[in-house]
Design an enzyme around this catalytic site. Structure first.
Site, short mmCIF file in Angstrom:
data_model
loop_
_atom_site.label_atom_id
_atom_site.label_comp_id
_atom_site.label_asym_id
_atom_site.label_seq_id
_atom_site.Cartn_x
_atom_site.Cartn_y
_atom_site.Cartn_z
N ASP A 195 0.80 -1.27 -0.16
CA ASP A 195 0.15 -0.03 -0.14
C ASP A 195 0.84 1.37 -0.09
O ASP A 195 1.99 1.14 0.66
CB ASP A 195 -0.83 0.04 1.27
CG ASP A 195 -2.03 1.05 1.03
OD1 ASP A 195 -2.91 1.25 0.27
OD2 ASP A 195 -1.83 2.43 1.69
N1 LIG Z 1 2.75 3.71 -13.06
C1 LIG Z 1 2.60 4.52 -11.95
N2 LIG Z 1 2.04 4.17 -10.70
C2 LIG Z 1 2.33 4.90 -9.42
C3 LIG Z 1 3.13 5.80 -9.31
N3 LIG Z 1 3.15 6.33 -8.22
C4 LIG Z 1 2.33 5.59 -7.50
N4 LIG Z 1 1.71 4.81 -8.27
C5 LIG Z 1 0.57 3.73 -8.12
C6 LIG Z 1 1.08 2.48 -7.53
C7 LIG Z 1 -0.12 1.91 -6.80
O1 LIG Z 1 -0.74 1.12 -7.80
C8 LIG Z 1 -1.05 3.17 -6.50
C9 LIG Z 1 -0.99 3.19 -5.03
O2 LIG Z 1 -2.17 2.98 -4.30
P1 LIG Z 1 -2.47 1.62 -3.62
O3 LIG Z 1 -1.20 1.50 -2.88
O4 LIG Z 1 -3.96 1.95 -3.05
O5 LIG Z 1 -2.64 0.42 -4.81
P2 LIG Z 1 -3.71 0.14 -5.57
O6 LIG Z 1 -5.10 0.44 -5.36
O7 LIG Z 1 -3.40 0.64 -7.16
O8 LIG Z 1 -3.85 -1.47 -5.85
P3 LIG Z 1 -3.77 -2.50 -4.64
O9 LIG Z 1 -4.69 -1.84 -3.68
O10 LIG Z 1 -2.60 -3.22 -4.22
O11 LIG Z 1 -4.64 -3.64 -5.40
O12 LIG Z 1 -0.28 4.13 -7.04
C10 LIG Z 1 4.13 6.00 -10.38
O13 LIG Z 1 5.10 6.84 -10.64
N5 LIG Z 1 4.01 5.45 -11.61
#
Ligand SMILES: Nc1nc2c(ncn2[C@H]2C[C@H](O)[C@@H](COP(=O)(O)OP(=O)(O)OP(=O)(O)O)O2)c(=O)[nH]1
EC number: 3.6.1.9
Length: 210
Positions: free
Chosen positions: A87
């Site tokens: 996270d």
């Molecule tokens: N492609 C890309 N993604 C980034 C960057 N900085 C942060 N992120 C993404 C990574 C994570 O997918 C998201 C952070 O949100 P979370 O940690 O809540 O994860 P997310 O909801 O995407 O997936 P998950 O909860 O693990 O199923 O932001 C960047 O510079 N490039």
């Protein structure tokens, strides 16, 4: 006589199943690029209640990020598998930011981060059979330029909805790089997964060979 071609030793112990409990495309790409074999089982954790509770009790953002990463890893059941949960929280001057709901929210968020230094609290946890085996938090600091309003509009037009999938409304591997004056810390942690600490942890747990 044909040269005997020796198969290179593996980097990963195939006896252990590895699961990524994340729907994040960039986290999956980072593990694939590192040559790991794993399956993806997205978690269904509702992050909001945990964030609200953490805020209410005055918890630090890195503490909340660890709790969320642990909850995601524990929410996926896969007997004997090593399950990775992650996270990322963003904080700036005491305020916490989430993935923007739409481009207007992204505009508002980037205007408040403009010219400021923010921290990405990126937590990763490995669980197995309901137990937390290993955890880590990386906290890179990123300083945005005092970009113009015109630049911001051009950035949003160029990036579009892609910026809604990341907590800072940017992708540093894309046009988002133009938002920044300085970045300190692990690049993979900025992307959402502190990869070098995770690979070392997987070696400690015997999932990868040393
Ligand atoms: N492609 C890309 N993604 C980034 C960057 N900085 C942060 N992120 C993404 C990574 C994570 O997918 C998201 C952070 O949100 P979370 O940690 O809540 O994860 P997310 O909801 O995407 O997936 P998950 O909860 O693990 O199923 O932001 C960047 O510079 N490039």
């Amino acid at each position: 006589m044909s040269d005997l071609v020796l198969k290179p030793p593996p980097i990963q112990d195939s006896r252990h199943k590895l699961v990524l409990a994340s729907g994040s495309a960039i986290r999956r790409t980072l593990l694939e690029n590192a040559g790991l074999t794993f399956s993806v089982l997205s978690s269904s954790v509702d992050e909001e209640p945990l964030k609200r509770a953490g805020r209410a009790e005055g918890a630090a953002p890195q503490t909340v990020a660890l709790r969320l990463a642990e909850a995601k890893a524990l929410s996926v059941s896969c007997a004997d598998a090593f399950v990775i949960g992650a996270d990322q929280m963003l904080s700036c001057k005491g305020d916490w930011y989430d993935k923007p709901a739409d481009l207007n929210a992204a505009r508002k968020q980037l205007l408040s981060l403009r010219g400021q230094t923010h921290t990405l609290h990126t937590a990763v946890v490995v669980c197995r059979n309901g137990q937390v085996l290993w955890q880590h938090v990386s906290e890179p600091n990123l300083t945005m330029r005092t970009f113009s309003d015109a630049f911001l509009e051009a950035y949003l037009a160029e990036e579009g909805e892609e910026c809604l999938y990341s907590v800072g409304a940017y992708r540093i591997e894309g046009p988002g790089l133009h938002l920044f004056a300085r970045m300190e810390g692990d690049q993979t942690a900025i992307l959402g997964l502190p990869l070098l600490p995770l690979l070392e942890g997987l070696r400690e747990m015997g999932v990868l060979f040393s």
